[in-house]
Design a protein around this motif. Sequence first.
Motif, mmCIF file in Angstrom:
data_model
loop_
_atom_site.group_PDB
_atom_site.id
_atom_site.type_symbol
_atom_site.label_atom_id
_atom_site.label_comp_id
_atom_site.label_asym_id
_atom_site.label_seq_id
_atom_site.Cartn_x
_atom_site.Cartn_y
_atom_site.Cartn_z
ATOM 1 N N PRO A 135 0.815 -1.235 0.000
ATOM 2 C CA PRO A 135 0.000 0.000 0.000
ATOM 3 C C PRO A 135 0.843 1.277 0.000
ATOM 4 C CG PRO A 135 -0.058 -1.047 2.148
ATOM 5 C CD PRO A 135 0.672 -1.981 1.234
ATOM 6 N N THR A 136 2.088 1.201 0.421
ATOM 7 C CA THR A 136 2.908 2.402 0.494
ATOM 8 C C THR A 136 3.701 2.648 -0.784
ATOM 9 O OG1 THR A 136 4.709 1.132 1.481
ATOM 10 C CG2 THR A 136 3.174 2.224 2.995
ATOM 11 N N MET A 137 3.485 1.823 -1.785
ATOM 12 C CA MET A 137 4.232 1.956 -3.037
ATOM 13 C C MET A 137 3.781 3.201 -3.785
ATOM 14 S SD MET A 137 6.536 0.390 -4.636
ATOM 15 C CE MET A 137 7.329 0.496 -6.192
ATOM 16 N N ARG A 138 4.757 4.031 -4.187
ATOM 17 C CA ARG A 138 4.449 5.236 -4.953
ATOM 18 C C ARG A 138 4.974 5.066 -6.369
ATOM 19 N NH1 ARG A 138 7.391 9.491 -1.517
ATOM 20 N NH2 ARG A 138 8.677 7.664 -1.198
ATOM 21 N N PHE A 139 4.224 5.515 -7.332
ATOM 22 C CA PHE A 139 4.604 5.377 -8.725
ATOM 23 C C PHE A 139 4.910 6.753 -9.304
ATOM 24 C CE2 PHE A 139 1.882 1.797 -7.730
ATOM 25 C CZ PHE A 139 2.633 0.740 -8.204
ATOM 26 N N VAL A 140 5.856 6.805 -10.215
ATOM 27 C CA VAL A 140 6.198 8.058 -10.880
ATOM 28 C C VAL A 140 5.416 8.153 -12.181
ATOM 29 C CG1 VAL A 140 8.501 8.198 -9.881
ATOM 30 C CG2 VAL A 140 8.164 7.033 -12.046
ATOM 31 N N THR A 141 5.171 9.378 -12.603
ATOM 32 C CA THR A 141 4.454 9.569 -13.856
ATOM 33 C C THR A 141 5.424 9.394 -15.023
ATOM 34 O OG1 THR A 141 4.854 11.939 -13.777
ATOM 35 C CG2 THR A 141 2.799 11.155 -12.825
ATOM 36 N N VAL A 142 4.897 8.984 -16.141
ATOM 37 C CA VAL A 142 5.707 8.807 -17.343
ATOM 38 C C VAL A 142 6.043 10.184 -17.894
ATOM 39 C CG1 VAL A 142 5.742 7.843 -19.670
ATOM 40 C CG2 VAL A 142 4.597 6.614 -17.826
ATOM 41 N N LYS A 143 7.293 10.385 -18.283
ATOM 42 C CA LYS A 143 7.709 11.684 -18.795
ATOM 43 C C LYS A 143 7.204 11.891 -20.215
ATOM 44 C CE LYS A 143 11.839 12.003 -16.031
ATOM 45 N NZ LYS A 143 13.280 12.117 -16.002
ATOM 46 N N GLU A 144 6.853 13.128 -20.498
ATOM 47 C CA GLU A 144 6.435 13.500 -21.850
ATOM 48 C C GLU A 144 7.665 13.509 -22.758
ATOM 49 O OE1 GLU A 144 3.271 14.225 -22.811
ATOM 50 O OE2 GLU A 144 2.533 13.783 -20.793
ATOM 51 N N THR A 145 7.438 13.375 -24.047
ATOM 52 C CA THR A 145 8.562 13.370 -24.984
ATOM 53 C C THR A 145 9.283 14.714 -24.970
ATOM 54 O OG1 THR A 145 7.059 13.950 -26.777
ATOM 55 C CG2 THR A 145 7.569 11.631 -26.497
ATOM 56 N N ASP A 146 8.538 15.798 -24.746
ATOM 57 C CA ASP A 146 9.175 17.118 -24.671
ATOM 58 C C ASP A 146 10.150 17.189 -23.496
ATOM 59 O OD1 ASP A 146 7.692 17.896 -26.835
ATOM 60 O OD2 ASP A 146 6.162 18.940 -25.657
ATOM 61 N N ASP A 171 13.261 15.187 -24.405
ATOM 62 C CA ASP A 171 14.072 15.933 -25.375
ATOM 63 C C ASP A 171 14.829 17.063 -24.701
ATOM 64 O OD1 ASP A 171 13.133 14.284 -27.369
ATOM 65 O OD2 ASP A 171 11.628 15.713 -28.099
ATOM 66 N N LEU A 172 14.171 17.781 -23.799
ATOM 67 C CA LEU A 172 14.818 18.890 -23.111
ATOM 68 C C LEU A 172 15.957 18.393 -22.228
ATOM 69 C CD1 LEU A 172 14.731 21.939 -22.699
ATOM 70 C CD2 LEU A 172 13.161 21.573 -20.800
ATOM 71 N N GLN A 173 15.755 17.266 -21.558
ATOM 72 C CA GLN A 173 16.827 16.686 -20.745
ATOM 73 C C GLN A 173 18.017 16.298 -21.608
ATOM 74 O OE1 GLN A 173 14.784 13.480 -18.683
ATOM 75 N NE2 GLN A 173 15.045 14.557 -16.744
ATOM 76 N N ALA A 174 17.751 15.744 -22.788
ATOM 77 C CA ALA A 174 18.835 15.358 -23.692
ATOM 78 C C ALA A 174 19.613 16.592 -24.133
ATOM 79 C CB ALA A 174 18.271 14.617 -24.901
ATOM 80 N N LEU A 175 18.904 17.671 -24.444
ATOM 81 C CA LEU A 175 19.584 18.906 -24.842
ATOM 82 C C LEU A 175 20.461 19.441 -23.716
ATOM 83 C CD1 LEU A 175 16.798 20.789 -26.826
ATOM 84 C CD2 LEU A 175 18.904 19.783 -27.723
ATOM 85 N N HIS A 176 19.967 19.382 -22.484
ATOM 86 C CA HIS A 176 20.758 19.846 -21.342
ATOM 87 C C HIS A 176 22.014 18.996 -21.154
ATOM 88 C CE1 HIS A 176 18.355 23.104 -19.799
ATOM 89 N NE2 HIS A 176 17.262 22.364 -19.854
ATOM 90 N N ARG A 177 21.879 17.669 -21.324
ATOM 91 C CA ARG A 177 23.046 16.797 -21.197
ATOM 92 C C ARG A 177 24.073 17.096 -22.281
ATOM 93 N NH1 ARG A 177 19.218 12.871 -19.795
ATOM 94 N NH2 ARG A 177 19.093 12.157 -21.939
ATOM 95 N N ILE A 178 23.601 17.298 -23.505
ATOM 96 C CA ILE A 178 24.516 17.616 -24.610
ATOM 97 C C ILE A 178 25.218 18.938 -24.349
ATOM 98 C CG2 ILE A 178 24.611 18.237 -27.054
ATOM 99 C CD1 ILE A 178 22.296 16.194 -27.449
ATOM 100 N N ARG A 179 24.465 19.935 -23.857
ATOM 101 C CA ARG A 179 25.055 21.241 -23.561
ATOM 102 C C ARG A 179 26.133 21.110 -22.488
ATOM 103 N NH1 ARG A 179 24.296 25.410 -19.867
ATOM 104 N NH2 ARG A 179 24.682 27.469 -20.713
#
Length: 63
Positions: free
Chosen positions: A21-32, A35-43
Amino acid sequence: MKSNENDIIDAEAIAEATTRPTMRFVTVKETDQVDLQALHRIRDQMIGSRTRLINQMWAFCLE
């Protein structure tokens, strides 16, 4: 955590965790967001490469 993990043991652990009952789930990330995370990593990588190059140039000039 069990030793000698494999797919069957992993599946069993996931099934057990979802029934708690205490299990918490994360929401699925949007493609945007992905993509923004990938750009930040590349930068960040480009900034690191530039910094390394500048430091190498300074070291070469000081020799």
